[in-house]
Design a protein around this motif. Structure first.
Motif, PDB file in Angstrom:
ATOM      1  N   LEU A  87       0.844  -1.201   0.000  1.00 24.10           N
ATOM      2  CA  LEU A  87       0.000   0.000   0.000  1.00 24.10           C
ATOM      3  C   LEU A  87       0.878   1.249   0.000  1.00 24.10           C
ATOM      4  O   LEU A  87       0.613   2.209  -0.721  1.00 24.10           O
ATOM      5  CB  LEU A  87      -0.945  -0.007   1.208  1.00 24.10           C
ATOM      6  CG  LEU A  87      -1.886   1.179   1.335  1.00 24.10           C
ATOM      7  CD1 LEU A  87      -2.743   1.366   0.080  1.00 24.10           C
ATOM      8  CD2 LEU A  87      -2.763   1.014   2.569  1.00 24.10           C
ATOM      9  N   ARG A  88       1.936   1.214   0.787  1.00 24.22           N
ATOM     10  CA  ARG A  88       2.869   2.350   0.841  1.00 24.22           C
ATOM     11  C   ARG A  88       3.529   2.560  -0.529  1.00 24.22           C
ATOM     12  O   ARG A  88       3.676   3.690  -0.996  1.00 24.22           O
ATOM     13  CB  ARG A  88       3.917   2.114   1.920  1.00 24.22           C
ATOM     14  CG  ARG A  88       4.665   3.347   2.355  1.00 24.22           C
ATOM     15  CD  ARG A  88       5.622   2.953   3.489  1.00 24.22           C
ATOM     16  NE  ARG A  88       6.032   4.053   4.308  1.00 24.22           N
ATOM     17  CZ  ARG A  88       6.982   4.916   3.985  1.00 24.22           C
ATOM     18  NH1 ARG A  88       7.596   4.838   2.823  1.00 24.22           N
ATOM     19  NH2 ARG A  88       7.302   5.888   4.821  1.00 24.22           N
ATOM     20  N   THR A  89       3.904   1.474  -1.179  1.00 25.87           N
ATOM     21  CA  THR A  89       4.491   1.558  -2.516  1.00 25.87           C
ATOM     22  C   THR A  89       3.507   2.182  -3.497  1.00 25.87           C
ATOM     23  O   THR A  89       3.887   3.021  -4.326  1.00 25.87           O
ATOM     24  CB  THR A  89       4.934   0.156  -2.995  1.00 25.87           C
ATOM     25  OG1 THR A  89       5.942  -0.328  -2.106  1.00 25.87           O
ATOM     26  CG2 THR A  89       5.460   0.183  -4.415  1.00 25.87           C
ATOM     27  N   TYR A  90       2.240   1.789  -3.403  1.00 31.16           N
ATOM     28  CA  TYR A  90       1.199   2.368  -4.262  1.00 31.16           C
ATOM     29  C   TYR A  90       1.115   3.881  -4.045  1.00 31.16           C
ATOM     30  O   TYR A  90       1.064   4.652  -5.010  1.00 31.16           O
ATOM     31  CB  TYR A  90      -0.140   1.690  -3.954  1.00 31.16           C
ATOM     32  CG  TYR A  90      -1.349   2.317  -4.601  1.00 31.16           C
ATOM     33  CD1 TYR A  90      -1.581   2.191  -5.964  1.00 31.16           C
ATOM     34  CD2 TYR A  90      -2.277   3.018  -3.838  1.00 31.16           C
ATOM     35  CE1 TYR A  90      -2.708   2.748  -6.547  1.00 31.16           C
ATOM     36  CE2 TYR A  90      -3.407   3.575  -4.415  1.00 31.16           C
ATOM     37  CZ  TYR A  90      -3.618   3.446  -5.763  1.00 31.16           C
ATOM     38  OH  TYR A  90      -4.732   4.007  -6.344  1.00 31.16           O
ATOM     39  N   LEU A  91       1.135   4.299  -2.801  1.00 34.30           N
ATOM     40  CA  LEU A  91       1.094   5.733  -2.516  1.00 34.30           C
ATOM     41  C   LEU A  91       2.338   6.430  -3.058  1.00 34.30           C
ATOM     42  O   LEU A  91       2.252   7.542  -3.586  1.00 34.30           O
ATOM     43  CB  LEU A  91       0.940   5.980  -1.014  1.00 34.30           C
ATOM     44  CG  LEU A  91      -0.427   5.625  -0.433  1.00 34.30           C
ATOM     45  CD1 LEU A  91      -0.377   5.611   1.085  1.00 34.30           C
ATOM     46  CD2 LEU A  91      -1.483   6.598  -0.929  1.00 34.30           C
ATOM     47  N   ASP A  92       3.494   5.780  -2.947  1.00 34.18           N
ATOM     48  CA  ASP A  92       4.729   6.338  -3.513  1.00 34.18           C
ATOM     49  C   ASP A  92       4.614   6.489  -5.024  1.00 34.18           C
ATOM     50  O   ASP A  92       4.926   7.543  -5.582  1.00 34.18           O
ATOM     51  CB  ASP A  92       5.930   5.416  -3.231  1.00 34.18           C
ATOM     52  CG  ASP A  92       6.491   5.556  -1.837  1.00 34.18           C
ATOM     53  OD1 ASP A  92       6.218   6.562  -1.162  1.00 34.18           O
ATOM     54  OD2 ASP A  92       7.227   4.622  -1.424  1.00 34.18           O
ATOM     55  N   GLU A  93       4.190   5.402  -5.666  1.00 40.55           N
ATOM     56  CA  GLU A  93       4.113   5.400  -7.138  1.00 40.55           C
ATOM     57  C   GLU A  93       3.142   6.448  -7.662  1.00 40.55           C
ATOM     58  O   GLU A  93       3.352   7.002  -8.736  1.00 40.55           O
ATOM     59  CB  GLU A  93       3.707   4.015  -7.636  1.00 40.55           C
ATOM     60  CG  GLU A  93       4.798   2.985  -7.474  1.00 40.55           C
ATOM     61  CD  GLU A  93       4.347   1.568  -7.789  1.00 40.55           C
ATOM     62  OE1 GLU A  93       3.127   1.332  -7.970  1.00 40.55           O
ATOM     63  OE2 GLU A  93       5.219   0.678  -7.840  1.00 40.55           O
ATOM     64  N   THR A  94       2.090   6.704  -6.917  1.00 41.00           N
ATOM     65  CA  THR A  94       1.112   7.706  -7.363  1.00 41.00           C
ATOM     66  C   THR A  94       1.389   9.084  -6.759  1.00 41.00           C
ATOM     67  O   THR A  94       0.612  10.010  -6.965  1.00 41.00           O
ATOM     68  CB  THR A  94      -0.325   7.273  -6.993  1.00 41.00           C
ATOM     69  OG1 THR A  94      -0.459   7.222  -5.571  1.00 41.00           O
ATOM     70  CG2 THR A  94      -0.672   5.936  -7.622  1.00 41.00           C
ATOM     71  N   LYS A  95       2.487   9.194  -6.020  1.00 44.09           N
ATOM     72  CA  LYS A  95       2.881  10.468  -5.389  1.00 44.09           C
ATOM     73  C   LYS A  95       1.741  11.042  -4.548  1.00 44.09           C
ATOM     74  O   LYS A  95       1.456  12.233  -4.593  1.00 44.09           O
ATOM     75  CB  LYS A  95       3.355  11.454  -6.438  1.00 44.09           C
ATOM     76  CG  LYS A  95       4.606  11.001  -7.170  1.00 44.09           C
ATOM     77  CD  LYS A  95       4.977  11.973  -8.259  1.00 44.09           C
ATOM     78  CE  LYS A  95       6.219  11.619  -9.004  1.00 44.09           C
ATOM     79  NZ  LYS A  95       6.341  10.317  -9.570  1.00 44.09           N
ATOM     80  N   PHE A  96       1.076  10.163  -3.804  1.00 46.73           N
ATOM     81  CA  PHE A  96      -0.050  10.521  -2.946  1.00 46.73           C
ATOM     82  C   PHE A  96      -1.259  11.030  -3.721  1.00 46.73           C
ATOM     83  O   PHE A  96      -2.163  11.617  -3.156  1.00 46.73           O
ATOM     84  CB  PHE A  96       0.333  11.573  -1.894  1.00 46.73           C
ATOM     85  CG  PHE A  96       1.335  11.140  -0.883  1.00 46.73           C
ATOM     86  CD1 PHE A  96       0.981  10.292   0.146  1.00 46.73           C
ATOM     87  CD2 PHE A  96       2.649  11.583  -0.957  1.00 46.73           C
ATOM     88  CE1 PHE A  96       1.905   9.886   1.099  1.00 46.73           C
ATOM     89  CE2 PHE A  96       3.575  11.194  -0.013  1.00 46.73           C
ATOM     90  CZ  PHE A  96       3.203  10.342   1.014  1.00 46.73           C
TER      91      PHE A  96
END
Length: 187
Positions: free
Chosen positions: A87-96
């Motif tokens: 989930l954290r990686t997803y937030l990173d990849e989408t830049k929040f």
């Protein structure tokens, strides 16, 4: 037979829902984002926006079930840690910029059918998570209860991280959730 255009439109709608929410996701934006002809909308989604939104919710649920199915099951804390890491990686990849599409539809649902679909998506995720935990010898009752806690926590963690554009609250919650998973009763 699945249509690549239909699938692309569902994926595009899912991304827009996760980034902008339900009211800000229009057919025009979906066709623009997916570079599909406007006529494709009613050809592939004769039920209109409702049909497209429900398909996007189903896709989001399946994607998270696939994530849960792919995590190693050495221990409950490892399962939880890996899910929160993804989930954290997803937030990173989408830049929040993106969060939970199902959460976004839940917040702005326009009718009971959308809410029912969101509930089914959350229930499916909780079921997959409970299975992953019972595969680690967590008792069935504890796995189900913890799956509800983790599902709700992940939605909240995503929202607060996006709002703050920071992982401070996310990481503090993650530590507590992993620690709680470590202490789950085993069968």
């Amino acid at each position: 037979m699945p249509s690549p255009v239909r699938d692309r439109m569902i994926s595009g709608a899912l991304d827009l829902l996760a980034r902008r929410g339900l009211q800000a996701t229009s057919f025009a934006e979906v066709t623009q984002a997916t570079q599909t002809p406007r006529g494709s909308i009613y050809h592939h989604f004769p039920g209109g926006k409702q049909e497209l939104v429900l398909a996007a919710i189903d896709l989001n649920a399946q994607q998270w079930l696939d994530v849960v199915a792919s995590v190693e099951r050495r221990s409950p804390e490892q399962v939880v840690s890996e899910l929160l890491g993804r989930l954290r990686t997803y937030l990173d990849e989408t830049k929040f910029e993106a969060g939970s599409a199902v959460g976004a539809v839940t917040v702005a649902a326009e009718n009971p059918t959308q809410l029912e679909h969101c509930c089914a998506a959350f229930d499916a995720f909780k079921g997959g998570l409970a299975k992953a935990l019972t595969d680690c010898s967590v008792t069935t009752a504890a796995a189900r209860e913890y799956a509800s806690l983790l599902t709700s926590s992940m939605i909240g963690m995503t929202m607060t991280a996006r709002a703050a554009r920071s992982y401070d609250g996310f990481d503090a919650s993650a530590r507590q959730l992993v620690d709680s998973a470590r202490r789950l009763p085993r069968s």
